[in-house]
Design an enzyme around this catalytic site. Structure first.
Site: not given
Length: 381
Positions: A125-126, A132, A240, A340, A364
């Site tokens: 998708l990206s 965004s 979703d 630490g 996502e």
């Protein structure tokens, strides 16, 4: 009174079995996977053999038909020892869910059966200028007789080059904006498909993240898994459901860090006593455990809503991902603090867990975007 907030025994049994597998066959390689930036093949083989690499695939296509909560528990327990390995079942679900939601039976049989046999499935998708703002994507698909020609590139693709199959979201008519976008399945072996070099990442170093290029890739119409112009809606519907798997991943990272920090607090002695006996450390551990349990409850509720596709899923999906990943970042950072100097070096896994946790706040959908999603989908009391 019946305990309404306890999961059924079959899920507890699943957790125990996945935890045993993860401890024995995944954890021993987690450090090397991270340091060598190599794919966790041992984990992939173990998960595949146990039917956990793509457990969500329905039984009719050769999978286990695991529901959303079962998948969450699988990812959570793998992430508890190795974040990169948990991306194997998570990415397989993300990549194939658009097919499960939008494809026809022949398409599901064609690709889900191969996924169940071990051929991975990624999600494209990206893009460089569409993160965004996913609707701004520029990867282009054009009609070519009865088929299509695909051109462009996708960025930040998890397990790219390893997976055999890719759900690709492409723009067919830019004048229509998000209404011009359509979804396709592309195969790694298709002529014109290639991959960029693996990204040099802060965390999740064992999961290759690469750019995917499409150069005049010819696709028959049977590769289309959405109605024409409905690809963006399918992509958002997919997220979703799959954001919950990122919440599960964050849960596992947080729980793993808490386990290490708790054990260390009883082993490390300063001023003549265990550091656990100091109230400051006790408060940190208590807050870590409290927030993990809160995140777990929210994530499991979201998984239940995913399974039944309830109308308030979008809110709960975004909320679980946002809250659990913020918890994971805080818990892993506090675990480093408790250890630490030892927490800052790779002798212990908490610094790796902290690096991995950061990404769960980003991919996502960033947690800033999740808060926008929540605000626009506030549930009714």
């Amino acid at each position: 009174m019946e305990n309404l907030f306890d999961i059924p025994s079959e899920y507890k049994d699943l957790r125990a079995s996945v935890r045993a597998l993860a401890e024995k066959e995944i954890a021993p390689f987690a450090k090397a996977v991270d340091e060598d930036h190599r794919f966790p093949q041992e984990a992939a083989d173990a998960l595949q053999k146990a039917g956990l690499a793509a457990a969500h695939v329905p039984t009719e296509f050769g999978g286990d038909g695991a529901d959303a909560l079962a998948v969450v528990i699988i990812i959570e327990e793998v992430a508890r020892v190795c974040g990169a390995s948990s991306l194997i079942p998570a990415v397989n679900k993300l990549g194939s869910l658009p097919l499960m939601l939008g494809g026809n039976k022949d398409q599901k049989q064609r690709w889900l059966s191969q996924l169940a046999q071990g051929k991975g499935f990624s999600y494209c998708l990206s893009e460089s200028d569409a993160g965004s703002d996913a609707s701004a994507l520029r990867t282009k698909v054009e009609r070519d007789g009865d088929g299509w020609i695909l051109n462009g590139s996708k960025k930040w693709i998890s397990n790219a080059g390893i997976s055999e199959f890719y759900t690709v979201i492409a723009q067919g008519d830019a004048s229509l904006g998000s209404k011009g976008i359509t979804a396709f399945v592309v195969e790694k072996s298709d002529p014109g498909v290639s991959f960029g070099a693996p990204e040099k990442k802060m965390g999740f170093r064992g999961s290759p993240t690469r750019e995917v290029y499409f150069d005049n890739v010819k696709l028959a119409d049977d590769r289309r898994i959405s109605e024409i112009g409905e690809g963006f809606a399918l992509a958002m519907n997919t997220l979703d459901h799959t954001r919950i798997t990122i919440a599960a991943q964050a849960l596992g990272l947080a729980q793993g860090a808490l386990d290490v920090a708790t054990k260390y607090s009883h082993e490390r002695k300063q001023f003549g006593k265990e550091i656990f006996d100091f109230q400051g450390v006790q408060f940190m551990l208590a807050d870590m455990a409290m927030n993990i349990e809160a995140a777990r409850q929210l994530t499991y509720v979201a998984a239940s809503k995913s399974e039944s596709n309830e109308k308030d899923l979008r809110f709960f999906s975004a909320a679980s991902k946002c809250f659990a990943s913020d918890v994971a970042m805080k818990v892993t950072t506090d675990a480093v603090q408790i250890l630490g100097g030892y927490g800052y070096v790779s002798d212990y896994p908490v610094e790796r867990m902290m690096r991995d946790a950061k990404l769960t706040q980003i991919y996502e959908g960033t947690n800033q975007i999740q808060r926008i999603v929540m605000a626009r989908n506030l549930p009714n009391a």
